[in-house]
Design a protein around this motif. Structure first.
Motif, PDB file in Angstrom:
ATOM      1  N   ASP A   1     111.686  34.724  24.881  1.00 30.89           N
ATOM      2  CA  ASP A   1     112.661  35.500  24.119  1.00 30.89           C
ATOM      3  C   ASP A   1     112.264  36.975  24.030  1.00 30.89           C
ATOM      4  O   ASP A   1     113.134  37.849  24.036  1.00 30.89           O
ATOM      5  CB  ASP A   1     112.839  34.913  22.717  1.00 30.89           C
ATOM      6  CG  ASP A   1     113.569  33.574  22.744  1.00 30.89           C
ATOM      7  OD1 ASP A   1     114.061  33.179  23.820  1.00 30.89           O
ATOM      8  OD2 ASP A   1     113.634  32.918  21.692  1.00 30.89           O
TER       9      ASP A   1
ATOM     10  N   GLY B   1     116.821  27.788  23.566  1.00 29.77           N
ATOM     11  CA  GLY B   1     117.964  27.534  22.688  1.00 29.77           C
ATOM     12  C   GLY B   1     118.787  28.759  22.340  1.00 29.77           C
ATOM     13  O   GLY B   1     119.476  28.776  21.315  1.00 29.77           O
ATOM     14  N   ARG B   2     118.783  29.765  23.203  1.00 29.38           N
ATOM     15  CA  ARG B   2     119.501  31.005  22.866  1.00 29.38           C
ATOM     16  C   ARG B   2     121.011  30.816  22.770  1.00 29.38           C
ATOM     17  O   ARG B   2     121.691  31.583  22.103  1.00 29.38           O
ATOM     18  CB  ARG B   2     119.165  32.105  23.873  1.00 29.38           C
ATOM     19  CG  ARG B   2     117.728  32.574  23.727  1.00 29.38           C
ATOM     20  CD  ARG B   2     117.368  33.632  24.743  1.00 29.38           C
ATOM     21  NE  ARG B   2     117.468  33.117  26.097  1.00 29.38           N
ATOM     22  CZ  ARG B   2     117.415  33.886  27.181  1.00 29.38           C
ATOM     23  NH1 ARG B   2     117.275  35.191  27.051  1.00 29.38           N
ATOM     24  NH2 ARG B   2     117.485  33.362  28.386  1.00 29.38           N
TER      25      ARG B   2
ATOM     26  N   LEU C   1     122.414  28.042  21.477  1.00 32.13           N
ATOM     27  CA  LEU C   1     122.744  27.052  20.442  1.00 32.13           C
ATOM     28  C   LEU C   1     123.493  27.662  19.267  1.00 32.13           C
ATOM     29  O   LEU C   1     124.450  27.067  18.753  1.00 32.13           O
ATOM     30  CB  LEU C   1     121.485  26.339  19.959  1.00 32.13           C
ATOM     31  CG  LEU C   1     120.756  25.477  20.992  1.00 32.13           C
ATOM     32  CD1 LEU C   1     119.479  24.901  20.384  1.00 32.13           C
ATOM     33  CD2 LEU C   1     121.645  24.361  21.521  1.00 32.13           C
ATOM     34  N   THR C   2     123.085  28.858  18.832  1.00 32.36           N
ATOM     35  CA  THR C   2     123.729  29.473  17.666  1.00 32.36           C
ATOM     36  C   THR C   2     125.183  29.839  17.958  1.00 32.36           C
ATOM     37  O   THR C   2     126.071  29.470  17.173  1.00 32.36           O
ATOM     38  CB  THR C   2     122.906  30.681  17.172  1.00 32.36           C
ATOM     39  OG1 THR C   2     121.595  30.204  16.827  1.00 32.36           O
ATOM     40  CG2 THR C   2     123.544  31.328  15.958  1.00 32.36           C
TER      41      THR C   2
ATOM     42  N   ALA D   1     112.135  26.868  20.835  1.00 30.06           N
ATOM     43  CA  ALA D   1     113.456  26.824  20.175  1.00 30.06           C
ATOM     44  C   ALA D   1     113.318  26.409  18.719  1.00 30.06           C
ATOM     45  O   ALA D   1     113.951  26.989  17.824  1.00 30.06           O
ATOM     46  CB  ALA D   1     114.382  25.867  20.919  1.00 30.06           C
TER      47      ALA D   1
ATOM     48  N   ARG E   1     116.200  27.463  15.862  1.00 33.83           N
ATOM     49  CA  ARG E   1     117.473  27.118  16.501  1.00 33.83           C
ATOM     50  C   ARG E   1     117.807  25.633  16.431  1.00 33.83           C
ATOM     51  O   ARG E   1     118.936  25.242  16.723  1.00 33.83           O
ATOM     52  CB  ARG E   1     117.461  27.601  17.952  1.00 33.83           C
ATOM     53  CG  ARG E   1     117.400  29.123  18.019  1.00 33.83           C
ATOM     54  CD  ARG E   1     117.268  29.662  19.418  1.00 33.83           C
ATOM     55  NE  ARG E   1     117.156  31.115  19.366  1.00 33.83           N
ATOM     56  CZ  ARG E   1     116.315  31.821  20.114  1.00 33.83           C
ATOM     57  NH1 ARG E   1     115.511  31.198  20.967  1.00 33.83           N
ATOM     58  NH2 ARG E   1     116.267  33.126  20.021  1.00 33.83           N
TER      59      ARG E   1
ATOM     60  N   ASP F   1     120.907  24.556  14.599  1.00 35.58           N
ATOM     61  CA  ASP F   1     122.233  24.724  15.202  1.00 35.58           C
ATOM     62  C   ASP F   1     122.591  23.607  16.174  1.00 35.58           C
ATOM     63  O   ASP F   1     123.749  23.487  16.585  1.00 35.58           O
ATOM     64  CB  ASP F   1     122.316  26.074  15.927  1.00 35.58           C
ATOM     65  CG  ASP F   1     122.264  27.237  14.944  1.00 35.58           C
ATOM     66  OD1 ASP F   1     122.968  27.171  13.928  1.00 35.58           O
ATOM     67  OD2 ASP F   1     121.510  28.194  15.197  1.00 35.58           O
TER      68      ASP F   1
END
Length: 199
Positions: free
Chosen positions: A20, A53-54, A56-57, A82, A87, A90
């Protein structure tokens, strides 16, 4: 575990903690791609190869509290990152191979796949597996936060006509795997191909 799987886990496992931080400006591109994908409240969506998990939100925001968000990845270190990033609230996270998903036929409305297609060991068979778990008329988004040319330059390679993500290759690949390509965008700041699950 296959050699392909071991290689993928080693590659992403070594990079998970810093992933990230390496790509800090990608969030708006993920949000825009999910918005264009057109999910509806209550939809059941899989983030295939979810990494840290970028997506997921924004996926959760699109399907709302009544929807289902499932993130699947092969690499434990990516899923752990994640979770540390918060995350998991989410979406449910699952370590699994997208080539053999532990899901029922037609149980999903949609699949979102960021940066996945280049890492599929058997693209046609793997895309058929994604089609298996999506209902007829459901949708898939193949996304990358930069376009093919920018990605090739970042990786120090040339784009060739054989590139799987080129429209003239991707369309037939999807068609042979249960999908119809409905839109295709390959721009400097994003790659987004949308497809519909054939009945």
């Amino acid at each position: 575990m296959s050699e392909d799987h071991t290689h993928v886990q080693e590659f992403f496992g070594a990079r998970a903690a810093a992933w990230d931080r390496k790509f800090p400006d990608d969030a708006p591109a993920f949000e825009a791609a999910v918005a264009e994908f057109g999910l509806r409240p209550g939809d059941r969506v899989l983030d295939a190869g979810c990494g840290t998990g970028r997506a997921l939100t924004p996926l959760r925001a699109a399907v709302g509290p009544a929807g289902t968000v499932l993130g699947v990845d092969l690499t434990p270190a990516m899923l752990a990152t994640a979770v540390r990033a918060g995350r998991a609230r989410d979406g449910a996270l699952l370590q699994a191979d997208v080539a053999r998903l532990p899901l029922r036929d037609g149980c999903l409305d949609a699949v979102f796949a960021a940066g996945l297609i280049a890492h599929l060991p058997e693209p046609a068979a793997n895309l058929r597996e994604l089609a298996r778990v999506v209902r007829p008329g459901g949708r898939m988004a193949l996304f990358h936060p930069i376009g093919r040319a920018a990605l090739a330059a970042r990786q120090g390679r040339e784009l060739t006509p054989q590139d799987m993500r080129a429209e003239h290759n991707l369309g037939p690949l999807l068609a042979g795997s249960g999908w119809d390509l409905t839109s295709y965008a390959d721009e400097e700041a994003r790659f987004l191909a949308l497809a519909v699950r054939r009945a």
